[in-house]
Design a protein around this motif. Structure first.
Motif, PDB file in Angstrom:
ATOM      1  N   VAL A  99      18.660  43.207  42.922  1.00 10.34           N
ATOM      2  CA  VAL A  99      19.679  44.126  43.413  1.00 10.34           C
ATOM      3  C   VAL A  99      19.369  44.401  44.875  1.00 10.34           C
ATOM      4  CG1 VAL A  99      20.743  46.395  43.168  1.00 10.34           C
ATOM      5  CG2 VAL A  99      19.882  45.190  41.142  1.00 10.34           C
ATOM      6  N   THR A 100      20.391  44.423  45.694  1.00 11.64           N
ATOM      7  CA  THR A 100      20.197  44.697  47.122  1.00 11.64           C
ATOM      8  C   THR A 100      21.226  45.702  47.598  1.00 11.64           C
ATOM      9  OG1 THR A 100      19.296  42.488  47.553  1.00 11.64           O
ATOM     10  CG2 THR A 100      20.161  43.687  49.439  1.00 11.64           C
ATOM     11  N   SER A 133       8.500  45.498  38.396  1.00 11.66           N
ATOM     12  CA  SER A 133       9.579  45.423  39.375  1.00 11.66           C
ATOM     13  C   SER A 133       8.962  45.578  40.758  1.00 11.66           C
ATOM     14  CB  SER A 133      10.648  46.484  39.120  1.00 11.66           C
ATOM     15  OG  SER A 133      10.097  47.784  39.183  1.00 11.66           O
ATOM     16  N   THR A 134       9.637  45.063  41.763  1.00 14.77           N
ATOM     17  CA  THR A 134       9.136  45.136  43.125  1.00 14.77           C
ATOM     18  C   THR A 134      10.209  45.672  44.045  1.00 14.77           C
ATOM     19  OG1 THR A 134       7.610  43.286  42.795  1.00 14.77           O
ATOM     20  CG2 THR A 134       8.169  43.849  45.062  1.00 14.77           C
ATOM     21  N   LEU A 135       9.880  46.757  44.710  1.00 14.92           N
ATOM     22  CA  LEU A 135      10.761  47.321  45.729  1.00 14.92           C
ATOM     23  C   LEU A 135      10.396  46.664  47.049  1.00 14.92           C
ATOM     24  CD1 LEU A 135      12.807  49.583  46.646  1.00 14.92           C
ATOM     25  CD2 LEU A 135      10.772  50.932  47.195  1.00 14.92           C
ATOM     26  N   SER A 154      15.710  46.085  48.596  1.00  8.53           N
ATOM     27  CA  SER A 154      15.992  45.149  47.511  1.00  8.53           C
ATOM     28  C   SER A 154      15.063  45.454  46.351  1.00  8.53           C
ATOM     29  CB  SER A 154      15.793  43.698  47.971  1.00  8.53           C
ATOM     30  OG  SER A 154      16.739  43.343  48.954  1.00  8.53           O
ATOM     31  N   LEU A 155      15.541  45.176  45.172  1.00  7.32           N
ATOM     32  CA  LEU A 155      14.758  45.395  43.965  1.00  7.32           C
ATOM     33  C   LEU A 155      14.732  44.090  43.188  1.00  7.32           C
ATOM     34  CD1 LEU A 155      13.257  47.274  42.030  1.00  7.32           C
ATOM     35  CD2 LEU A 155      15.460  47.957  41.088  1.00  7.32           C
TER      36      LEU A 155
END
Lengths: 114, 118
Positions: free
Chosen positions: A55-56, A71-73, A61-62
């Motif tokens: 998701v951006t 998950s990575t932010l 962005s995720l």
């Protein structure tokens, strides 16, 4: 509720990309992943939310792998003003009835320097 | 729009005193929450409400009470204040909608109320 694990702190320099990873091994099927940002003496502010893949939005962005256990932010080209605490939350959203016990961990303190 | 408004911003209490932290939102959100944040720590959920007349306990409800008589207001009552209740209190609200059409359940926070119990 799914427990989340994040690094306590991270350091970066202006202009760099920063990636903050959150582990949530017991995420449930209907859980969404949400990230918040908090500046000193302020309430947290919503950054981004996702369920799977990528998701951006205009600020971040995720990235969520297929197993959704982490998950990575990603913050592109950070500036001094991005110095803040970043929280990863995992929880479902009840559409009717029930509750919404979103819990915050201790978060990741990001420090951006010149 | 004012969003979420909390009062007072600062308060000093003596041990054993009582007080009410006020919270009001003008976004017609159905969910409201009270969190506390101790120095250097994350936020802990005290109580939350999914609508007028409905409240439920969070992680740390002891020593607090809430009520939700209207959609807009969600006051937090501290009875018999103790030094352990020294903290910053945040009220938040959110709208619970269908995620498939874009609702995120985003929490909107007030500016916080800093409470010291001596």
């Amino acid at each position: 509720l799914a427990k989340t694990t994040q690094p306590i702190s991270m350091d970066s320099y202006e202009g760099q990309e920063v990636n903050i990873t959150c582990s949530h091994n017991n995420i449930a099927t209907n859980d969404y992943i949400t990230w918040y940002q908090q500046f000193p003496s302020q309430g947290p502010r919503f950054i981004i939310q996702g369920y799977k893949t990528k998701v951006t939005n205009e600020v971040a962005s995720l990235f969520i792998p297929a197993d959704r256990k982490s998950s990575t932010l990603s913050l592109p080209r950070v500036s001094l003003s991005d110095t803040a605490v970043y929280y990863c939350l995992v929880g479902f959203r009840i559409l009717t009835g029930g509750g919404n016990k979103l819990t915050f961990g201790t978060g990741t303190q990001l420090k951006v320097e010149l | 729009n004012a969003g979420v408004t909390q009062t007072p911003k600062f308060r000093i209490l003596k041990i054993g005193q009582s007080m009410t932290l006020q919270c009001t939102q003008d976004m017609n959100h159905n969910y409201m929450y009270w969190y506390r944040q101790d120095p250097g720590m994350g936020l802990k959920l005290i109580y939350y409400s999914v609508g007028a007349g409905i409240t439920d306990k969070g992680e740390v409800p002891n020593g607090y009470n809430v009520s939700r008589s209207t959609t807009e207001d969600f006051p937090l009552r501290l009875e018999l204040a103790a030094p352990s209740q020294t903290s910053v209190y945040f009220c938040a609200s959110s709208y619970s909608g269908d995620p498939s059409v874009g609702y995120t359940g985003e929490l909107f926070f007030g500016e916080g109320s800093r409470l010291t119990v001596l």
